[in-house]
Design a protein around this motif. Structure first.
Motif, PDB file in Angstrom:
ATOM      1  N   ILE A   1     -12.339   1.715   5.986  1.00  0.00           N
ATOM      2  CA  ILE A   1     -10.996   1.222   6.311  1.00  0.00           C
ATOM      3  C   ILE A   1     -10.701  -0.085   5.578  1.00  0.00           C
ATOM      4  O   ILE A   1      -9.592  -0.296   5.067  1.00  0.00           O
ATOM      5  N   TYR A   2     -11.700  -0.959   5.494  1.00  0.00           N
ATOM      6  CA  TYR A   2     -11.523  -2.222   4.776  1.00  0.00           C
ATOM      7  C   TYR A   2     -11.221  -1.976   3.306  1.00  0.00           C
ATOM      8  O   TYR A   2     -10.326  -2.618   2.720  1.00  0.00           O
ATOM      9  N   LEU A   3     -11.964  -1.056   2.696  1.00  0.00           N
ATOM     10  CA  LEU A   3     -11.720  -0.727   1.289  1.00  0.00           C
ATOM     11  C   LEU A   3     -10.331  -0.138   1.102  1.00  0.00           C
ATOM     12  O   LEU A   3      -9.602  -0.515   0.166  1.00  0.00           O
ATOM     13  N   PHE A   4      -9.947   0.773   1.991  1.00  0.00           N
ATOM     14  CA  PHE A   4      -8.639   1.418   1.882  1.00  0.00           C
ATOM     15  C   PHE A   4      -7.512   0.398   2.034  1.00  0.00           C
ATOM     16  O   PHE A   4      -6.549   0.390   1.255  1.00  0.00           O
ATOM     17  N   LEU A   5      -7.633  -0.488   3.017  1.00  0.00           N
ATOM     18  CA  LEU A   5      -6.597  -1.506   3.230  1.00  0.00           C
ATOM     19  C   LEU A   5      -6.552  -2.502   2.076  1.00  0.00           C
ATOM     20  O   LEU A   5      -5.467  -2.974   1.705  1.00  0.00           O
ATOM     21  N   SER A   6      -7.705  -2.818   1.515  1.00  0.00           N
ATOM     22  CA  SER A   6      -7.734  -3.744   0.371  1.00  0.00           C
ATOM     23  C   SER A   6      -7.000  -3.152  -0.822  1.00  0.00           C
ATOM     24  O   SER A   6      -6.238  -3.847  -1.509  1.00  0.00           O
ATOM     25  N   LEU A   7      -7.222  -1.857  -1.085  1.00  0.00           N
ATOM     26  CA  LEU A   7      -6.524  -1.201  -2.189  1.00  0.00           C
ATOM     27  C   LEU A   7      -5.018  -1.166  -1.945  1.00  0.00           C
ATOM     28  O   LEU A   7      -4.220  -1.396  -2.871  1.00  0.00           O
ATOM     29  N   ILE A   8      -4.613  -0.875  -0.705  1.00  0.00           N
ATOM     30  CA  ILE A   8      -3.186  -0.841  -0.387  1.00  0.00           C
ATOM     31  C   ILE A   8      -2.570  -2.217  -0.570  1.00  0.00           C
ATOM     32  O   ILE A   8      -1.485  -2.359  -1.162  1.00  0.00           O
ATOM     33  N   PHE A   9      -3.245  -3.249  -0.075  1.00  0.00           N
ATOM     34  CA  PHE A   9      -2.707  -4.608  -0.191  1.00  0.00           C
ATOM     35  C   PHE A   9      -2.611  -5.036  -1.649  1.00  0.00           C
ATOM     36  O   PHE A   9      -1.607  -5.625  -2.071  1.00  0.00           O
ATOM     37  N   LEU A  10      -3.660  -4.745  -2.436  1.00  0.00           N
ATOM     38  CA  LEU A  10      -3.637  -5.114  -3.846  1.00  0.00           C
ATOM     39  C   LEU A  10      -2.516  -4.394  -4.588  1.00  0.00           C
ATOM     40  O   LEU A  10      -1.777  -5.016  -5.374  1.00  0.00           O
ATOM     41  N   GLY A  11      -2.380  -3.079  -4.332  1.00  0.00           N
ATOM     42  CA  GLY A  11      -1.302  -2.342  -4.983  1.00  0.00           C
ATOM     43  C   GLY A  11       0.071  -2.838  -4.586  1.00  0.00           C
ATOM     44  O   GLY A  11       0.962  -2.992  -5.437  1.00  0.00           O
ATOM     45  N   TRP A  12       0.256  -3.104  -3.286  1.00  0.00           N
ATOM     46  CA  TRP A  12       1.558  -3.609  -2.823  1.00  0.00           C
ATOM     47  C   TRP A  12       1.862  -4.974  -3.417  1.00  0.00           C
ATOM     48  O   TRP A  12       2.998  -5.260  -3.827  1.00  0.00           O
ATOM     49  N   PHE A  13       0.849  -5.842  -3.489  1.00  0.00           N
ATOM     50  CA  PHE A  13       1.059  -7.190  -4.019  1.00  0.00           C
ATOM     51  C   PHE A  13       1.479  -7.143  -5.483  1.00  0.00           C
ATOM     52  O   PHE A  13       2.437  -7.814  -5.896  1.00  0.00           O
ATOM     53  N   LEU A  14       0.767  -6.336  -6.276  1.00  0.00           N
ATOM     54  CA  LEU A  14       1.104  -6.248  -7.695  1.00  0.00           C
ATOM     55  C   LEU A  14       2.458  -5.577  -7.917  1.00  0.00           C
ATOM     56  O   LEU A  14       3.234  -6.002  -8.784  1.00  0.00           O
ATOM     57  N   LEU A  15       2.749  -4.526  -7.139  1.00  0.00           N
ATOM     58  CA  LEU A  15       4.048  -3.854  -7.282  1.00  0.00           C
ATOM     59  C   LEU A  15       5.189  -4.768  -6.893  1.00  0.00           C
ATOM     60  O   LEU A  15       6.244  -4.779  -7.551  1.00  0.00           O
ATOM     61  N   SER A  16       5.013  -5.553  -5.836  1.00  0.00           N
ATOM     62  CA  SER A  16       6.089  -6.447  -5.394  1.00  0.00           C
ATOM     63  C   SER A  16       6.329  -7.571  -6.385  1.00  0.00           C
ATOM     64  O   SER A  16       7.457  -8.051  -6.518  1.00  0.00           O
ATOM     65  N   ARG A  17       5.280  -8.001  -7.087  1.00  0.00           N
ATOM     66  CA  ARG A  17       5.428  -9.101  -8.039  1.00  0.00           C
ATOM     67  C   ARG A  17       5.803  -8.638  -9.444  1.00  0.00           C
ATOM     68  O   ARG A  17       6.541  -9.353 -10.144  1.00  0.00           O
TER      69      ARG A  17
END
Length: 293
Positions: free
Chosen positions: A24-40
């Motif tokens: 779950i930690y790995l999955f959430l980390s990937l989601i957060f990283l993808g969202w952060f880069l997409l938003s920026r």
């Protein structure tokens, strides 16, 4: 006896919870990283990001220079990754096969120890090695030697070589004994058994190592920083010229940005680099399915 069963159940429950927590930690980390880069940087991905103000087709063919786009770093990264992989792949496969099938006793221990040492070398040290090699060649054999695309590819090949060796060794060594004996039972010699039986069966693990190595080569900055990468070099004209690469471009534009537009371009370049490495992984998966068929 009852207490032992309870302890075993508690251990299984604890390990299950611990494993799921990691997933779950790995999955959430990937989601957060993808969202952060997409938003920026998501809105900055367009043709202007690649080619800037240059006309597209002349820029692709190299007839028109691109000064404010990532097309030269993108092409430089592709050439760099494939050259480093092409240099290290034969050595990695050969050494991995030797360690898995032929090495015995003290020599195997020596080779494994040397491999662990090579894998532990920091990338900046590998870059300094390439730079020192150029200085040595200038004073001895080649007075005109300089940092270039080939030198960077060679140093990156040394950096990713342990990944290829170890994954090849583990992929072959982990095969069941029954599969290893299929070839000899059918009358195949050692090399026929290796080519037709062992390598196809171990191809999934070997391809995983190749993709890991290519991803490592694509993202490294320290090695290329010391061996020939520069800003605004344009498309590489040969193996002995300076070049651009996406990791250095991201570092450069993020450290020297003069406004929000430059920073957005850096985030968009990060997304492009992630897409590039993900595409390589997908291609390896497709190749693996084709090999299985």
């Amino acid at each position: 006896m009852l207490r032992l069963k309870k302890d075993i159940r508690f251990s299984e429950y604890f390990l299950t919870c611990f494993s799921w927590t990691g997933v779950i930690y790995l999955f959430l980390s990937l989601i957060f990283l993808g969202w952060f880069l997409l938003s920026r940087g998501g809105t900055g991905i367009n043709l202007k990001l690649f080619f800037g103000d240059a006309p597209i087709w002349p820029a692709i063919t190299g007839r028109f220079p691109v000064w404010n786009g990532i097309w030269p770093p993108f092409v430089g990264t592709l050439i760099l990754v494939f050259m480093a992989t092409a240099i290290s792949l034969p050595l990695g496969l050969g050494c991995g096969i030797y360690l898995a099938l032929f090495a015995r006793g003290r020599w195997k221990s020596y080779f494994n120890f040397s491999l662990d040492l090579l894998a532990g070398i920091p990338s900046i040290v590998m870059g300094l090695f390439g730079f020192a090699l150029i200085l040595f060649l200038r004073k001895t054999l080649l007075p005109g030697a300089n940092t270039c695309l080939f030198l960077a590819s060679f140093c990156l090949a040394l950096l990713i070589l342990p990944y290829l060796i170890r994954t090849t060794q583990n992929a072959i060594a982990s095969l069941p004994v029954e599969q290893k004996l299929i070839g000899p039972s059918l009358g195949l010699n050692c090399w026929q058994n290796l080519i037709y039986i062992l390598l196809p069966q171990a191809s999934k693990g070997i391809l995983s190592g190749i993709i890991l190595a290519m991803g490592r080569a694509a993202e490294d900055t320290a090695v290329i920083l010391m061996t020939g990468v520069v800003a605004n070099a344009g498309l590489p004209q040969g193996l002995w010229d300076k070049f651009e690469a996406l990791p250095f471009y991201i570092y450069y534009i993020s450290a020297e940005f003069r406004g929000p537009e430059d920073l957005q371009r850096g985030f968009a370049s990060c997304l492009i680099l992630l897409v590039l490495t993900s595409t390589l992984f997908v291609l390896a998966h497709v190749l693996q399915k084709w090999i299985n068929k």
